[in-house]
Design a protein around this motif. Structure first.
Motif, PDB file in Angstrom:
ATOM      1  N   SER A 105     -20.856  90.635  24.695  1.00 27.13           N
ATOM      2  CA  SER A 105     -19.731  90.899  25.617  1.00 27.13           C
ATOM      3  C   SER A 105     -19.793  90.232  26.958  1.00 27.13           C
ATOM      4  O   SER A 105     -18.787  89.837  27.542  1.00 27.13           O
ATOM      5  CB  SER A 105     -19.397  92.413  26.026  1.00 27.13           C
ATOM      6  OG  SER A 105     -19.190  92.825  24.427  1.00 27.13           O
ATOM      7  N   ALA A 108     -18.976  86.603  26.945  1.00 23.09           N
ATOM      8  CA  ALA A 108     -17.544  86.199  26.679  1.00 23.09           C
ATOM      9  C   ALA A 108     -16.839  86.562  27.548  1.00 23.09           C
ATOM     10  O   ALA A 108     -15.774  85.781  28.068  1.00 23.09           O
ATOM     11  CB  ALA A 108     -17.013  87.046  25.158  1.00 23.09           C
ATOM     12  N   LEU A 109     -17.130  87.515  28.437  1.00 22.56           N
ATOM     13  CA  LEU A 109     -16.247  88.128  29.620  1.00 22.56           C
ATOM     14  C   LEU A 109     -16.025  87.001  30.747  1.00 22.56           C
ATOM     15  O   LEU A 109     -14.831  87.005  31.422  1.00 22.56           O
ATOM     16  CB  LEU A 109     -16.925  89.249  29.948  1.00 22.56           C
ATOM     17  CG  LEU A 109     -15.857  90.000  31.210  1.00 22.56           C
ATOM     18  CD1 LEU A 109     -14.667  90.350  30.454  1.00 22.56           C
ATOM     19  CD2 LEU A 109     -16.525  91.375  31.570  1.00 22.56           C
ATOM     20  N   LEU A 112     -13.715  84.232  29.800  1.00 23.01           N
ATOM     21  CA  LEU A 112     -12.286  84.793  29.395  1.00 23.01           C
ATOM     22  C   LEU A 112     -11.577  85.442  30.655  1.00 23.01           C
ATOM     23  O   LEU A 112     -10.481  84.933  30.734  1.00 23.01           O
ATOM     24  CB  LEU A 112     -12.426  86.266  28.409  1.00 23.01           C
ATOM     25  CG  LEU A 112     -11.174  86.793  27.943  1.00 23.01           C
ATOM     26  CD1 LEU A 112     -10.334  85.929  27.273  1.00 23.01           C
ATOM     27  CD2 LEU A 112     -11.438  88.004  27.151  1.00 23.01           C
ATOM     28  N   THR A 113     -12.350  85.957  31.607  1.00 24.28           N
ATOM     29  CA  THR A 113     -11.861  86.164  33.051  1.00 24.28           C
ATOM     30  C   THR A 113     -11.422  84.966  33.682  1.00 24.28           C
ATOM     31  O   THR A 113     -10.201  84.997  34.202  1.00 24.28           O
ATOM     32  CB  THR A 113     -12.971  86.789  33.789  1.00 24.28           C
ATOM     33  OG1 THR A 113     -13.195  87.844  32.881  1.00 24.28           O
ATOM     34  CG2 THR A 113     -12.337  87.074  35.096  1.00 24.28           C
ATOM     35  N   ALA A 115     -10.383  82.103  32.099  1.00 28.96           N
ATOM     36  CA  ALA A 115      -9.321  81.747  31.535  1.00 28.96           C
ATOM     37  C   ALA A 115      -7.969  82.384  31.978  1.00 28.96           C
ATOM     38  O   ALA A 115      -7.089  81.596  32.282  1.00 28.96           O
ATOM     39  CB  ALA A 115      -9.427  81.858  30.023  1.00 28.96           C
ATOM     40  N   VAL A 116      -8.019  83.728  32.076  1.00 32.47           N
ATOM     41  CA  VAL A 116      -7.050  84.661  32.602  1.00 32.47           C
ATOM     42  C   VAL A 116      -6.634  84.325  34.083  1.00 32.47           C
ATOM     43  O   VAL A 116      -5.378  83.858  34.387  1.00 32.47           O
ATOM     44  CB  VAL A 116      -7.125  86.065  32.392  1.00 32.47           C
ATOM     45  CG1 VAL A 116      -6.093  87.004  33.123  1.00 32.47           C
ATOM     46  CG2 VAL A 116      -7.331  86.526  31.054  1.00 32.47           C
ATOM     47  N   VAL A 173     -10.757  80.216  26.567  1.00 33.15           N
ATOM     48  CA  VAL A 173     -10.664  81.328  25.748  1.00 33.15           C
ATOM     49  C   VAL A 173     -11.642  80.807  24.230  1.00 33.15           C
ATOM     50  O   VAL A 173     -12.261  81.888  23.958  1.00 33.15           O
ATOM     51  CB  VAL A 173      -9.245  81.472  25.165  1.00 33.15           C
ATOM     52  CG1 VAL A 173      -9.218  82.612  23.794  1.00 33.15           C
ATOM     53  CG2 VAL A 173      -8.444  82.034  26.433  1.00 33.15           C
ATOM     54  N   SER A 176     -15.211  81.372  25.116  1.00 37.67           N
ATOM     55  CA  SER A 176     -15.203  82.929  25.173  1.00 37.67           C
ATOM     56  C   SER A 176     -15.840  83.317  23.867  1.00 37.67           C
ATOM     57  O   SER A 176     -16.681  84.075  23.432  1.00 37.67           O
ATOM     58  CB  SER A 176     -14.292  83.642  25.811  1.00 37.67           C
ATOM     59  OG  SER A 176     -14.348  85.079  25.561  1.00 37.67           O
ATOM     60  N   ILE A 177     -14.771  83.065  22.971  1.00 34.16           N
ATOM     61  CA  ILE A 177     -15.040  83.468  21.368  1.00 34.16           C
ATOM     62  C   ILE A 177     -16.543  82.559  20.883  1.00 34.16           C
ATOM     63  O   ILE A 177     -17.387  83.451  20.492  1.00 34.16           O
ATOM     64  CB  ILE A 177     -14.050  82.962  20.523  1.00 34.16           C
ATOM     65  CG1 ILE A 177     -12.733  83.586  20.990  1.00 34.16           C
ATOM     66  CG2 ILE A 177     -14.497  83.263  19.191  1.00 34.16           C
ATOM     67  CD1 ILE A 177     -11.415  83.161  20.251  1.00 34.16           C
TER      68      ILE A 177
END
Length: 250
Positions: A105, A108-109, A112-113, A115-116, A173, A176-177
């Motif tokens: 996690s 990945a976070l 992902l963070t 990307a957002v 993203v 992240s995956i």
């Protein structure tokens, strides 16, 4: 190649060396227990591996007095690894059962963070795309935007930047995956080891995840960024009438 670009390239290579390669070597070769002086044991090896990128980041800030965004993200990742490790390792050396999922996690976070943040910032006057790819160090943005204004191509220009922003966010993203799956692949088998070997196996797993993450995720991401760079050069050339040499900084 200009002296400034050569210096930035050398700094990047040094960052990879200290932030990835040396910590991996430490975790691989120093985590064991034995009479050899380099056999530090799992706790000391992990501590040393984590301290190097932190020390280098502090040194770079002391020298440049600048906070580099990507270096800061790397330092946050290192600190999170240290926190997860403190939570993971029990007093008897066993690894907590939820550690692989917690570590995955964490891995990945971060992308992902980012990307957002990239996607949301695309709606502001300071998109992160201009920090990560469409930067004044790479593109002659002043000349480009002057030509855009002269040609009345502002709408098409904004559409180009928006598309590039979504492309960058999408690649993060996917990263992240991939980070999540790769981390579970290496860390879940740690729990199958005997209790006295789990801490050492954990260090080896973190080493493998770091190295393979750099290859399996970092290299495709770099190729994606190169593709985006080619797209920007081609599209901006169409909108401005400028050649590649005029679009890019020398």
């Amino acid at each position: 190649m200009s002296a400034e670009k050569q210096k930035k390239r050398n700094d990047s290579l040094t960052g990879v060396l200290i932030g990835v390669i040396v910590p991996v070597l430490i975790l691989d070769h120093c985590s064991g227990v034995g009479d050899a002086p380099w056999k530090l044991g799992p706790a000391w090896a992990m501590g040393l591996a984590l301290s190097l990128p932190i020390a280098y980041g502090a040194f770079r800030y002391a020298v440049t007095r600048k906070i580099d965004m990507m270096s800061s993200i790397g330092l946050v990742g290192v600190l999170c690894t240290g926190i997860v490790t403190l939570l993971a390792v029990k007093e008897d050396g066993r690894i907590a059962g939820d550690t692989p999922w917690l570590f995955a996690s964490k891995e990945a976070l971060i992308p992902l963070t980012l990307a957002v943040a990239v996607i949301l910032s695309g709606r502001t006057s300071s998109p992160l795309l201009r920090v990560l790819l469409y930067t004044p160090e790479i593109f002659d943005i002043h000349t480009i935007e002057k030509k855009i204004t002269e040609r009345g191509a502002g709408t098409a220009y904004r559409r180009c930047i928006t598309l590039a922003t979504w492309m960058l966010g999408g690649s993060l993203v996917l990263s992240s995956i991939a980070n999540f799956c790769l981390t579970l692949h290496f860390l879940l088998p740690v729990l199958e080891q005997s209790s006295d070997q789990q801490h050492i196996a954990y260090n080896y797993a973190v080493s493998s995840q770091t190295w393979w993450g750099f290859l399996v995720i970092g290299v495709p991401l770099a190729i994606t960024l190169m593709g985006m760079l080619i797209y920007l050069v081609r599209r901006l050339g169409e909108l401005t009438g400028l050649s590649r040499d005029q679009l890019l900084m020398r």
